[in-house]
Write an enzyme that holds these catalytic residues in place. Structure first.
Site, PDB file in Angstrom:
ATOM      1  CD  GLU A  73      12.360   0.558  10.450  1.00 12.95           C
ATOM      2  OE1 GLU A  73      13.179   1.216  10.992  1.00 12.95           O
ATOM      3  OE2 GLU A  73      12.477  -0.790  10.879  1.00 12.95           O
TER       4      GLU A  73
ATOM      5  N   GLY B 220       1.903   5.122  13.038  1.00 12.14           N
ATOM      6  CA  GLY B 220       2.631   4.166  13.658  1.00 12.14           C
ATOM      7  C   GLY B 220       1.846   3.695  15.059  1.00 12.14           C
TER       8      GLY B 220
ATOM      9  CB  CYS C  57      13.188   8.757   8.613  1.00  7.01           C
ATOM     10  SG  CYS C  57      14.044   7.511   7.894  1.00  7.01           S
TER      11      CYS C  57
ATOM     12  N   GLY D 258       6.775   5.108   8.253  1.00  6.70           N
ATOM     13  CA  GLY D 258       5.738   6.509   7.833  1.00  6.70           C
ATOM     14  C   GLY D 258       5.977   7.469   9.402  1.00  6.70           C
ATOM     15  CB  SER D 259       4.117  10.149  10.732  1.00  9.09           C
ATOM     16  OG  SER D 259       2.824   9.499  10.283  1.00  9.09           O
ATOM     17  CB  THR D 260       6.026   8.768  15.628  1.00  7.86           C
ATOM     18  OG1 THR D 260       7.158   8.534  15.201  1.00  7.86           O
ATOM     19  CG2 THR D 260       5.743   8.626  17.090  1.00  7.86           C
ATOM     20  CD  GLU D 261      -0.657  12.257  13.891  1.00  9.37           C
ATOM     21  OE1 GLU D 261      -0.071  13.041  12.882  1.00  9.37           O
ATOM     22  OE2 GLU D 261      -1.968  12.330  13.858  1.00  9.37           O
TER      23      GLU D 261
ATOM     24  CD  GLU E  81      10.358  12.965  11.285  1.00  9.55           C
ATOM     25  OE1 GLU E  81       8.984  12.440  11.526  1.00  9.55           O
ATOM     26  OE2 GLU E  81      10.904  11.889  10.642  1.00  9.55           O
TER      27      GLU E  81
ATOM     28  CE  LYS F  46      -1.962   3.023   1.766  1.00  7.25           C
ATOM     29  NZ  LYS F  46      -1.759   4.372   1.356  1.00  7.25           N
TER      30      LYS F  46
HETATM   31  P1  NAD Z   1       2.385   8.755   6.828  1.00 14.05           P
HETATM   32  O1  NAD Z   1       2.519   8.298   8.227  1.00 14.05           O
HETATM   33  O2  NAD Z   1       1.419  10.200   6.873  1.00 14.05           O
HETATM   34  O3  NAD Z   1       1.989   7.740   5.722  1.00 14.05           O
HETATM   35  C1  NAD Z   1       2.660   6.629   5.665  1.00 14.05           C
HETATM   36  C2  NAD Z   1       1.780   5.537   4.896  1.00 14.05           C
HETATM   37  O4  NAD Z   1       0.709   5.296   5.757  1.00 14.05           O
HETATM   38  C3  NAD Z   1       1.209   6.103   3.713  1.00 14.05           C
HETATM   39  O5  NAD Z   1       0.984   5.140   2.764  1.00 14.05           O
HETATM   40  C4  NAD Z   1      -0.458   6.304   4.348  1.00 14.05           C
HETATM   41  O6  NAD Z   1      -1.662   6.121   3.188  1.00 14.05           O
HETATM   42  C5  NAD Z   1      -0.694   5.386   5.405  1.00 14.05           C
HETATM   43  N1  NAD Z   1      -1.434   5.540   6.409  1.00 14.05           N
HETATM   44  C6  NAD Z   1      -1.961   6.719   6.819  1.00 14.05           C
HETATM   45  N2  NAD Z   1      -2.866   6.614   7.852  1.00 14.05           N
HETATM   46  C7  NAD Z   1      -2.809   5.350   8.110  1.00 14.05           C
HETATM   47  C8  NAD Z   1      -3.528   4.403   9.127  1.00 14.05           C
HETATM   48  N3  NAD Z   1      -4.400   5.084   9.863  1.00 14.05           N
HETATM   49  N4  NAD Z   1      -3.394   3.114   8.994  1.00 14.05           N
HETATM   50  C9  NAD Z   1      -2.740   2.648   8.025  1.00 14.05           C
HETATM   51  N5  NAD Z   1      -2.068   3.212   7.099  1.00 14.05           N
HETATM   52  C10 NAD Z   1      -2.099   4.687   6.884  1.00 14.05           C
HETATM   53  O7  NAD Z   1       3.962   9.300   6.567  1.00 14.05           O
HETATM   54  P2  NAD Z   1       4.383  10.142   5.210  1.00 14.05           P
HETATM   55  O8  NAD Z   1       3.965  11.548   5.548  1.00 14.05           O
HETATM   56  O9  NAD Z   1       3.838   9.313   4.026  1.00 14.05           O
HETATM   57  O10 NAD Z   1       6.131   9.891   5.393  1.00 14.05           O
HETATM   58  C11 NAD Z   1       6.680  10.820   6.259  1.00 14.05           C
HETATM   59  C12 NAD Z   1       7.011  10.002   7.498  1.00 14.05           C
HETATM   60  O11 NAD Z   1       7.639   8.707   7.344  1.00 14.05           O
HETATM   61  C13 NAD Z   1       7.907  10.906   8.386  1.00 14.05           C
HETATM   62  O12 NAD Z   1       7.485  10.674   9.670  1.00 14.05           O
HETATM   63  C14 NAD Z   1       9.368  10.080   8.178  1.00 14.05           C
HETATM   64  O13 NAD Z   1      10.086  10.356   9.381  1.00 14.05           O
HETATM   65  C15 NAD Z   1       8.624   8.538   8.016  1.00 14.05           C
HETATM   66  N6  NAD Z   1      10.011   7.711   7.578  1.00 14.05           N
HETATM   67  C16 NAD Z   1      10.417   6.669   8.189  1.00 14.05           C
HETATM   68  C17 NAD Z   1      11.566   5.967   7.610  1.00 14.05           C
HETATM   69  C18 NAD Z   1      12.578   5.193   8.629  1.00 14.05           C
HETATM   70  O14 NAD Z   1      12.932   4.291   7.976  1.00 14.05           O
HETATM   71  N7  NAD Z   1      12.206   5.116   9.713  1.00 14.05           N
HETATM   72  C19 NAD Z   1      11.688   6.103   6.332  1.00 14.05           C
HETATM   73  C20 NAD Z   1      10.942   7.186   5.496  1.00 14.05           C
HETATM   74  C21 NAD Z   1      10.097   7.954   6.023  1.00 14.05           C
END
Ligand code: NAD
Length: 482
Positions: A249, A232, A283, A227-230, A384, A175
């Site tokens: 991650e 996660g 990140c 993705g984001s901690t929120e 961040e 996804k």
């Molecule tokens: P995001 O958390 O907004 O979205 C990431 C993914 O999750 C997207 O595909 C989104 O559609 C999906 N998503 C959103 N809400 C969801 C939910 N409630 N349930 C399931 N899936 C959901 O993050 P973003 O804005 O796309 O990316 C930026 C973030 O990613 C930053 O915080 C960055 O630090 C982090 N990141 C971390 C790493 C790492 O390896 N630690 C690498 C790259 C990015």
């Protein structure tokens, strides 16, 4: 062009689905339209993946053959590297240098690495004390895995989840982020071209609602999320009722410690690139630059000079060093951090403005921005930012630097700049981060674990760690009494 989710090897229907158009962050050009998956598409994909786990051509495949399929994917990625790099450059605004030089090659390399691993996933003989009994362990695939990825490095992040998930015999549903789904869609096609069954690798388009439906689905066994901690934290809550396996991650706020003994030229360039690669949307970006006070003014003026001459431009231009941010909203978010830092008393040394001249008027560009005299409590030093902003925080001694660097809820990466070998290793031990770099940019390698402490997530990707993340241990007792 309309892109659709790929379910069981076929394009999903588009009628009655929400449609979204993808625009280039560099110039606002319309790229393609894609149809969001419906809830019945999610059910169909999960049902197909469960069938995929039972298909003899996947469940009975030899490790050697599975490795061969992964190797073929790596070869196909290399053959299509230009095309894949171009997709992330247009869709995510990733500068071409990074798309071609890091993103696409890393995706191929990760598949090659796990192709080799497919024949080396071993259990062990256990020393049990029950007489006349043999016990051994195996590692079994977890089952159906939802791989949910962000927009910042779409291809490589998809690959570094997909390759170990397949090497260990799972069926996956990708996804990708709604902001940049293009290269993931193509990667799934290449997996099918390599010979991996359509039921085993699928992709669903859509936003949070599609991700959430996968996380909550009873037919999904594991979620691997970047993705984001929120989000996660939300995933952990949504996965709890089904006790899914979850690896995360998440965000980072990497400290960079520039000691008085550093090679200043190396530290300036390393921090410039380490903070601003992918326009700071990374990140592992170096976002809190602690500089020993005796060299702080020199460092600030040198990095500001280097920032001034950075080539800001459209992502497809090979000479671009700093590309666009992903969306207008992201530009506004970063500008709010910049204004906030000034209001809190940080000293702006360079940048801070949106760029609209010289052909950049339809894109989302910000000047490379350097602040000095940043204080630990400021939002810019805590949260961040995900934009091209360098924050310099002077420090006096190493104990103070360690304490301040570790005073973060995140713990993904950290870097130390020094020519003193003993200091380097001492600092590596003391810093609370999943990865510590010494005199280096934040590099990723398939052989090195990636992940973090605290709010940076759960588990580690890459290396043998990812094999553990995508398998369940199984113990077998055998009675040997005649
Ligand atoms: P995001 O958390 O907004 O979205 C990431 C993914 O999750 C997207 O595909 C989104 O559609 C999906 N998503 C959103 N809400 C969801 C939910 N409630 N349930 C399931 N899936 C959901 O993050 P973003 O804005 O796309 O990316 C930026 C973030 O990613 C930053 O915080 C960055 O630090 C982090 N990141 C971390 C790493 C790492 O390896 N630690 C690498 C790259 C990015």
């Amino acid at each position: 062009m309309i892109l659709t989710s790929i379910i069981a090897g076929s394009s999903a229907p588009t009628q009655d689905r929400a449609h979204e158009t993808s625009f280039s962050p560099s110039d606002g050009a319309e790229l393609f339209t894609f149809a969001h998956a419906s809830m019945s598409d999610v059910d169909d994909a999960v049902a197909a993946a469960r069938r995929g786990m039972q298909m003899p051509q996947w469940s009975d495949i030899t490790p050697d053959r599975r490795g061969e399929l992964l190797w073929r994917v790596s070869t196909l990625i290399e053959e299509h590297a230009e095309e894949l790099a171009m997709m992330d450059t247009h869709d995510a605004g990733m500068p071409m240098g990074m798309s071609k030089g890091v993103n696409a090659p890393l995706a191929a390399q990760v598949f090659r690495y796990y192709a080799g691993f497919a024949t080396k996933i071993e259990g062990r003989l256990s020393q049990v004390s029950i007489p006349n009994t043999l016990h051994y362990t195996t590692r079994e695939p977890i089952g159906v895995c939802a791989l949910i990825t962000p927009w910042n490095v779409p291809l490589a992040i998809a690959a570094w989840k997909l390759a170990p998930a397949l090497a260990t015999g799972n069926a996956v549903i990708l996804k990708p982020a709604e902001q940049a789904p293009w290269s993931t869609w193509r990667l799934v096609q290449l997996c099918h071209e390599a010979g991996i069954p359509g039921e085993v690798v699928q992709v669903l388009f859509g936003g949070p609602e599609v991700g959430q439906a996968l996380v909550r689905h009873r037919g999904v066994d594991k979620v691997s999320f970047t993705g984001s901690t929120e989000v996660g934290c939300q995933i952990v809550a949504d996965a709890a009722p089904t006790l899914k396996r979850v690896s995360l991650e998440l965000g980072g706020k990497a400290p960079s410690i520039v000691t008085a003994s550093a090679d200043m030229e190396q530290a300036v360039l390393g921090n410039l690139r380490g903070a601003l690669f992918n326009s700071g949307q990374a990140c592992g970006a170096y976002t809190r630059t602690f500089v020993q006070r005796s060299r702080a003014d020199e460092f600030a003026s040198r990095i500001a000079e280097a920032a001034k001459v950075m080539r800001v431009g459209v992502a497809a231009d090979e000479s671009t060093e700093l590309g666009p941010l992903i969306t207008r909203g992201q530009v506004e978010r970063v500008l709010a951090y910049i204004e906030g830092a000034q209001a809190e008393g940080a000293e702006l040394v360079h940048g801070g403005r949106q760029l609209r001249d010289g052909g950049l008027d339809h894109g989302h560009f910000l000047e490379p921005t350097v602040f000095t005299n940043v204080q630990d409590h400021m939002r810019i030093a805590q949260e961040e930012v995900f934009g091209p902003v360098i924050s310099i925080l002077p420090f006096d001694d190493m104990d103070e630097a360690v304490a301040r660097a570790n005073a973060s809820d995140y713990g993904l990466a950290a870097v130390v700049w020094t020519k003193d070998l003993v200091l380097a290793h001492t600092m590596a031990k003391r810093l609370r981060a999943g990865t510590v770099f010494i005199n280096l940019l934040p590099l990723i390698d398939p052989g090195a674990p990636w992940g973090g402490f605290g709010l940076s997530g759960w588990g580690r990707e890459m290396g043998a760690f990812a094999i553990d993340e995508f398998t369940e241990p199984k113990g077998v007792f055998v009675g040997l009494e005649a």
